[in-house]
Design an enzyme around this catalytic site. Structure first.
Site, short mmCIF file in Angstrom:
data_model
loop_
_atom_site.label_atom_id
_atom_site.label_comp_id
_atom_site.label_asym_id
_atom_site.label_seq_id
_atom_site.Cartn_x
_atom_site.Cartn_y
_atom_site.Cartn_z
N ASN A 1 80.45 57.76 46.34
CA ASN A 1 80.45 58.90 45.41
C ASN A 1 81.51 58.71 44.33
OD1 ASN A 1 79.33 61.45 44.76
ND2 ASN A 1 81.17 62.46 45.52
N GLU B 1 78.37 65.41 53.47
CA GLU B 1 77.38 64.36 53.69
C GLU B 1 76.95 64.34 55.15
OE1 GLU B 1 80.59 63.89 53.05
OE2 GLU B 1 81.39 62.13 54.07
N ASP C 1 75.53 61.40 59.63
CA ASP C 1 76.54 61.33 58.58
C ASP C 1 76.32 60.04 57.78
OD1 ASP C 1 79.43 62.67 57.94
OD2 ASP C 1 79.44 60.50 57.57
N ILE C 2 76.35 60.14 56.46
CA ILE C 2 76.18 58.95 55.62
C ILE C 2 77.49 58.14 55.66
CG2 ILE C 2 75.67 58.12 53.28
CD1 ILE C 2 74.15 60.73 52.81
N ASP D 1 74.91 62.71 44.30
CA ASP D 1 73.89 63.73 44.59
C ASP D 1 72.54 63.08 44.86
OD1 ASP D 1 75.79 65.64 44.26
OD2 ASP D 1 75.05 66.41 42.34
#
Lengths: 324, 210
Positions: A195, A230, A187-188, A204
């Site tokens: 974002n 994400e 997971d980011i 993106d």
């Protein structure tokens, strides 16, 4: 006027939109219609009195040979389907929009010439290329549609739908080979604020850059799936927990060291949970594997992010470079 | 009209020989080892077949059909239960790859028609040899439906009461899979009598008294 007298059957045969030829007992051609001449480029003058192998050197077809014998010796007709035979005579078709079909596809009937013991077989060739090409085109579309339906359009990674199908097969194979399979749930970190502050376009790009970085650390046989927004899952067949942890650490370090989407290295980091499917431990399946990896990911997040958490007790989460 | 023990044996033997010829042709065509055997042959009045088959259960039947004329008058059907015919085609030609339902159906029907044609043709050739007279067959047609539709709705001019049927059970083995089918030769009574008298003559010739 007597209509019968006007009907010249030979003339009709010349003009029918199907191939017609007649073979005698010695396999020599005694009739060859215009349609065949037009499609094959072989004129009646060139065909008459010759055998098919004279016209097409190397030509040989035992199924057809037997059908001709049966037609001549027993008056028994045969159908040679396109499905089982593809074609009788190698006649080229124009290549444009042919979906790889280069030769005319044919449905062939071999029958005795009417009139009893005539010693001749009538061969009828129907061109079914269009049907075959249409079916082929439909199959191509279906294949492409299937491919598209299994991938995420932004990252071109496989999606969850593919993952479940693939995983079901892969776990069976793991059982058969008694080989463990590792799952990394990635997971980011802080993706939503990034974002929101940078805009969706950059968001993106971060996702794409992240995927490209992760992919460099995986083997050919591993797969990476976009699991959610994400969140990503990587599956590593034939992999021990120890190796999976090392791979996860490499990924974590690579991600933190890269200028992803033009950001300063370290701005994009990720947390990773690592779980193992072990065929020797009964009672686990795809869902349990993912749940466990997800639980580890949650633990990594909880302990401060930018770290790897494995599923085994005693293997502490570590965020620094202990696994170098 | 009934088959004597000897006639039944003779017909069964001939059916087995023609089945092995058909199997040889199919093996060559499909590049695989295919075996066909005929465990049982019997002769029934056509109306009796109706009771027999309806007792046999329902379900759609896949059928390849060729009309008979000349010395024998009637028709030949090769029938498989629909699911068996799909299993058969699958065993014979393997997985056809991804296909739209319509294209797949057409492919299966075409392949079935040819397979049926080969089995019917070898049997008909054997009958022609036995009868020593001209036997004519129409081109093969593929049909699906209930037994009633396939066996009893066909030629309008036919009087079922004056027809008999030679029922030839077949087992086709391909790729370790057994598929049961039935070859049905529906004959006018006088054609069946002709056939049986030829069988008797043949038995006499080889020294077996019928």
């Amino acid at each position: 006027m007597n209509v019968e007298a006007l009907l010249d059957f030979r003339l009709i045969c010349e003009q029918l939109p199907i191939g017609l030829f007649v073979l005698n007992r010695d396999d020599r051609i005694s009739y060859w219609n215009d349609w065949l001449a037009d499609k094959s480029g072989i004129t009646p003058a060139q065909a008459l009195g010759r055998r098919l192998e004279d016209l097409y050197p190397g030509w040989r077809n035992e199924r057809f040979q037997w059908a001709v014998e049966q037609a001549i010796d027993y008056n028994i007709p045969h159908v040679l389907s396109q499905a089982l035979n593809r074609l009788l005579l190698p006649i080229k078709v124009p290549l444009s929009e042919r979906h790889g079909v280069a030769l005319m596809q044919q449905k062939v009937s071999v029958m005795p010439l009417p009139g009893g013991d005539s010693g001749h077989a009538l061969v009828i060739i129907q061109d079914v290329t269009d049907t075959v090409v249409r079916a082929q085109a439909a199959n191509d579309v279906m294949q492409r549609f299937r491919e598209v339906s299994l991938r995420d359009p932004l990252t071109n990674l496989f999606n969850r739908r593919f993952m479940w199908e693939w995983l079901a097969q892969e776990l069976k194979s793991a059982d058969r080979n008694n080989a463990p399979l590792a799952c990394l749930m990635l997971d980011i970190d802080h993706f939503k604020p990034l974002n929101d502050s940078l805009g969706h376009q950059r968001g993106d790009e971060i996702l794409q850059g992240f995927v490209a970085t992760v992919a460099t650390q995986l083997r050919e046989s591993d797969i990476l799936v976009r699991y959610g927004g994400e969140e990503f899952a990587a599956f590593l067949p034939h992999c021990t927990l120890r190796h999976a942890i090392i791979t996860a650490q490499r990924i974590r370090q690579q991600v933190r060291g890269q200028a992803i989407a033009g950001l300063t290295p370290g701005q994009v980091t990720c947390s990773i949970g690592v779980a193992l499917y072990d065929p020797q431990l009964p009672g686990t399946g795809a869902e349990e594997l993912l749940r466990e990896a997800d639980r580890c990911l949650y633990e990594a997040k909880h302990k401060g992010r930018d770290r790897v958490c494995p599923a085994t007790e005693g293997e502490a989460c570590d965020g620094d470079d202990d696994y170098n | 009209m009934k088959l004597s023990e000897l006639q039944r044996d003779a017909l069964g033997e001939m059916a087995n020989i023609s089945a092995s010829r058909a199997a040889k042709q199919l093996s060559a065509l499909l590049g695989d080892s295919i075996d066909i055997t005929v465990p049982r042959v019997e002769l029934l009045p056509l109306p009796a077949l109706r009771e027999r088959l309806s007792a046999d259960g329902d379900g759609t039947i896949a059928c390849v059909y060729q009309a008979l004329s000349g010395v024998l008058q009637g028709r030949v059907h090769l029938m498989f239960h629909n699911r068996d015919s799909k299993a058969l085609i699958h065993a014979l030609v393997g997985d056809a790859g991804p296909m739209l339902a319509d294209a797949l159906r057409e492919y299966e029907h075409e392949a079935m028609t040819e397979v049926g044609n080969i089995i019917i043709a070898t049997f008909a050739a054997m009958l022609a040899d036995l009868l020593g007279a001209e036997l004519r067959l129409s081109l093969p047609y593929y049909n699906e439906g209930s037994v009633e539709e396939l066996m009893f709705n066909l030629p309008a001019a036919e009087d079922a009461a004056l027809m008999v049927v030679v029922v030839i059970e077949t087992v086709l083995r391909a790729a370790q899979r057994d598929v049961s089918g039935t070859l049905m030769v529906v004959l006018k009574v006088h054609s069946a009598e002709e056939l049986l008298s030829r069988i008797d003559a043949m038995l006499q010739q080889i020294g077996v008294e019928a």
